[in-house]
Write an enzyme that holds these catalytic residues in place. Sequence first.
Site, PDB file in Angstrom:
ATOM      1  N   CYS A 183      -0.232   3.789   2.676  1.00 29.54           N
ATOM      2  CA  CYS A 183       0.270   3.412   4.003  1.00 29.54           C
ATOM      3  C   CYS A 183       1.701   3.918   4.181  1.00 29.54           C
ATOM      4  O   CYS A 183       2.059   4.465   5.225  1.00 29.54           O
ATOM      5  CB  CYS A 183       0.224   1.899   4.188  1.00 29.54           C
ATOM      6  SG  CYS A 183      -1.439   1.205   4.051  1.00 29.54           S
ATOM      7  N   CYS A 211       0.823  -1.221   0.000  1.00 27.57           N
ATOM      8  CA  CYS A 211       0.000   0.000   0.000  1.00 27.57           C
ATOM      9  C   CYS A 211       0.857   1.271   0.000  1.00 27.57           C
ATOM     10  O   CYS A 211       1.536   1.574   0.984  1.00 27.57           O
ATOM     11  CB  CYS A 211      -0.916  -0.024   1.226  1.00 27.57           C
ATOM     12  SG  CYS A 211      -1.841   1.499   1.486  1.00 27.57           S
TER      13      CYS A 211
END
Length: 107
Positions: free
Chosen positions: A32, A29
């Site tokens: 993230c 991600c």
Amino acid sequence: MLHLTEKNFTAEINRSSIPVVVMFYARWCGKCAMMKPMIEELEKKYRGRTSFCEVEIDESTRLADEYGADIVPTFAFFQRGRCLGTMQGIIEDNVFERRLQKIFRNS
């Protein structure tokens, strides 16, 4: 940040005497990765007053499902073992910090 899994999550969350912020993330991600430095800075700023932990959703799918981490990153706020709220996605640092303070002040 303390890394939590399905094996140690409950024990760590329940035994913490201070509020806990859990970042549910995925290795793949990009969002993230963008949020992690902000969380690490907040971890330094709130050391001793708030604990910051992380859960990798592909490693701990049951926890991700339980706390609605269908969008990553998802942040869950815990106090005395109870989830007080969540936020998802990219969040500006000042917005995140105000929310953190509000959640834990009202608990």
